[in-house]
Design an enzyme around this catalytic site. Structure first.
Site, mmCIF file in Angstrom:
data_model
loop_
_atom_site.group_PDB
_atom_site.id
_atom_site.type_symbol
_atom_site.label_atom_id
_atom_site.label_comp_id
_atom_site.label_asym_id
_atom_site.label_seq_id
_atom_site.Cartn_x
_atom_site.Cartn_y
_atom_site.Cartn_z
ATOM 1 N N ASP A 17 26.848 37.302 42.569
ATOM 2 C CA ASP A 17 27.709 37.268 43.755
ATOM 3 C C ASP A 17 28.633 36.057 43.601
ATOM 4 O O ASP A 17 28.154 34.929 43.436
ATOM 5 C CB ASP A 17 26.826 37.135 45.011
ATOM 6 C CG ASP A 17 27.624 37.273 46.285
ATOM 7 O OD1 ASP A 17 27.067 37.747 47.283
ATOM 8 O OD2 ASP A 17 28.829 36.914 46.271
ATOM 9 N N VAL A 40 35.170 41.240 47.640
ATOM 10 C CA VAL A 40 35.145 39.798 47.323
ATOM 11 C C VAL A 40 35.762 39.001 48.477
ATOM 12 O O VAL A 40 35.221 37.988 48.937
ATOM 13 C CB VAL A 40 35.931 39.534 46.022
ATOM 14 C CG1 VAL A 40 36.178 38.050 45.817
ATOM 15 C CG2 VAL A 40 35.196 40.122 44.819
ATOM 16 N N ASP A 41 36.908 39.497 48.959
ATOM 17 C CA ASP A 41 37.642 38.803 50.033
ATOM 18 C C ASP A 41 36.756 38.624 51.261
ATOM 19 O O ASP A 41 36.657 37.533 51.843
ATOM 20 C CB ASP A 41 38.878 39.645 50.370
ATOM 21 C CG ASP A 41 40.034 38.833 50.935
ATOM 22 O OD1 ASP A 41 41.094 39.425 51.187
ATOM 23 O OD2 ASP A 41 39.888 37.608 51.118
ATOM 24 N N SER A 128 40.946 43.723 41.044
ATOM 25 C CA SER A 128 41.586 45.037 41.188
ATOM 26 C C SER A 128 40.684 46.238 40.909
ATOM 27 O O SER A 128 41.143 47.380 41.061
ATOM 28 C CB SER A 128 42.844 45.166 40.290
ATOM 29 O OG SER A 128 43.945 44.504 40.880
ATOM 30 N N GLY A 130 37.963 47.232 42.484
ATOM 31 C CA GLY A 130 37.251 47.777 43.643
ATOM 32 C C GLY A 130 38.195 48.616 44.479
ATOM 33 O O GLY A 130 38.646 49.691 44.047
HETATM 34 N N1 APR Z 1 30.923 39.055 44.135
HETATM 35 C C1 APR Z 1 31.437 39.492 42.947
HETATM 36 N N2 APR Z 1 32.080 40.667 42.813
HETATM 37 C C2 APR Z 1 32.204 41.437 43.919
HETATM 38 C C3 APR Z 1 31.711 41.048 45.203
HETATM 39 C C4 APR Z 1 31.041 39.795 45.269
HETATM 40 N N3 APR Z 1 30.525 39.340 46.430
HETATM 41 N N4 APR Z 1 32.016 42.034 46.103
HETATM 42 C C5 APR Z 1 32.663 42.997 45.415
HETATM 43 N N5 APR Z 1 32.779 42.656 44.107
HETATM 44 C C6 APR Z 1 33.411 43.387 43.004
HETATM 45 C C7 APR Z 1 33.690 44.836 43.204
HETATM 46 O O1 APR Z 1 32.538 45.602 42.878
HETATM 47 C C8 APR Z 1 34.810 45.064 42.209
HETATM 48 O O2 APR Z 1 34.267 45.243 40.917
HETATM 49 O O3 APR Z 1 34.686 42.789 42.816
HETATM 50 C C9 APR Z 1 35.564 43.732 42.211
HETATM 51 C C10 APR Z 1 36.872 43.728 43.005
HETATM 52 O O4 APR Z 1 36.688 44.518 44.161
HETATM 53 P P1 APR Z 1 37.460 44.185 45.556
HETATM 54 O O5 APR Z 1 36.824 43.031 46.194
HETATM 55 O O6 APR Z 1 37.554 45.488 46.297
HETATM 56 O O7 APR Z 1 38.913 43.711 45.115
HETATM 57 P P2 APR Z 1 40.190 44.543 44.660
HETATM 58 O O8 APR Z 1 39.844 45.829 43.992
HETATM 59 O O9 APR Z 1 41.035 43.542 43.919
HETATM 60 O O10 APR Z 1 40.897 44.934 46.046
HETATM 61 C C11 APR Z 1 41.451 43.894 46.808
HETATM 62 O O11 APR Z 1 40.401 44.656 48.836
HETATM 63 O O12 APR Z 1 38.953 43.382 50.089
HETATM 64 C C12 APR Z 1 40.264 43.813 50.000
HETATM 65 O O13 APR Z 1 41.557 42.093 51.037
HETATM 66 C C13 APR Z 1 41.221 42.682 49.788
HETATM 67 O O14 APR Z 1 43.177 44.023 50.054
HETATM 68 C C14 APR Z 1 42.366 43.380 49.098
HETATM 69 C C15 APR Z 1 41.668 44.414 48.217
#
Ligand code: APR
Length: 182
Positions: A17, A40-41, A128, A130
């Site tokens: 995490d 992640v956000d 990117s 997720g």
């Molecule tokens: N720690 C590490 N990796 C994580 C976590 C965490 N706590 N939570 C999710 N992930 C992974 C996901 O499984 C994925 O492989 O991080 C990767 C990126 O996923 P997202 O967080 O959805 O990011 P992204 O695909 O870049 O989309 C960004 O999503 O949350 C919104 O505000 C954000 O609009 C933006 C978009």
């Protein structure tokens, strides 16, 4: 855990995490408005507390947020990490709208900002891949190649750069790309 030394910096791949990482800076997969979100956000804002959102709001008011492929920095709030580098990856549209270069730019901008701030250890999520639906294998090759090129051009610039991957499956993909050479 897989690790390799690139020009004096330890590059590590691990499952975990991102909010738990004991490094100087963790990288957030943000959106252009720095509004917070899920994935992640959401995890970073939940764990880091309101100070991060307040600094994001100020950046939004002062410079309109963060364009895709660029990066901004805030404190880490209650996180173990002192800083959060917020970067914005591209939304996947099939690969013919410059997504590859924008993803590389997100990693490069984050590394450059860390270098400018004298940060010595940082952790990336798989940007990117997720909500933005970028194919993981293609993203892994871009991410690892971009980080490798930056480290090779800046010997010893960091002690450690981590990729913190949220599932065993994604860790396996990144590990395979690292082992195959990229
Ligand atoms: N720690 C590490 N990796 C994580 C976590 C965490 N706590 N939570 C999710 N992930 C992974 C996901 O499984 C994925 O492989 O991080 C990767 C990126 O996923 P997202 O967080 O959805 O990011 P992204 O695909 O870049 O989309 C960004 O999503 O949350 C919104 O505000 C954000 O609009 C933006 C978009």
């Amino acid at each position: 855990m897989t690790e390799v030394n690139i020009a004096g910096t330890l590059l590590k791949l691990l499952q975990g995490d991102i909010v738990e990482q004991e490094v100087e800076a963790i990288v957030n997969a943000a959106n252009t408005g720095l509004w917070g979100g899920s994935g992640v956000d959401g995890a970073i804002h939940r764990a880091g507390g309101p100070a991060i959102a307040a600094e994001c709001r100020r950046i939004r008011e002062e410079q309109g947020g963060c364009p895709v492929g660029q990066a901004v920095i805030t404190s880490g709030g209650f996180l173990k990490a002192r800083y959060v580098i917020h970067t914005v990856g591209p939304i996947w549209h099939g690969g013919r709208k410059g997504e590859d270069e924008l993803l590389a730019s997100a990693y490069r901008s984050s590394l450059q900002l860390a270098k400018e701030r004298g940060i010595k250890s940082l952790a990336f999520p798989s940007i990117s891949t997720g909500a933005y639906r970028f194919p993981v294998g293609r993203a892994a090759r871009i991410a690892l190649a971009t980080v490798k090129d930056f480290l090779a051009a800046n010997p010893g610039i960091f002690t450690e750069v981590r990729f913190v991957l949220f599932s065993q499956e994604i860790l396996n993909t990144y590990t395979r790309v690292l082992e195959e050479g990229f």
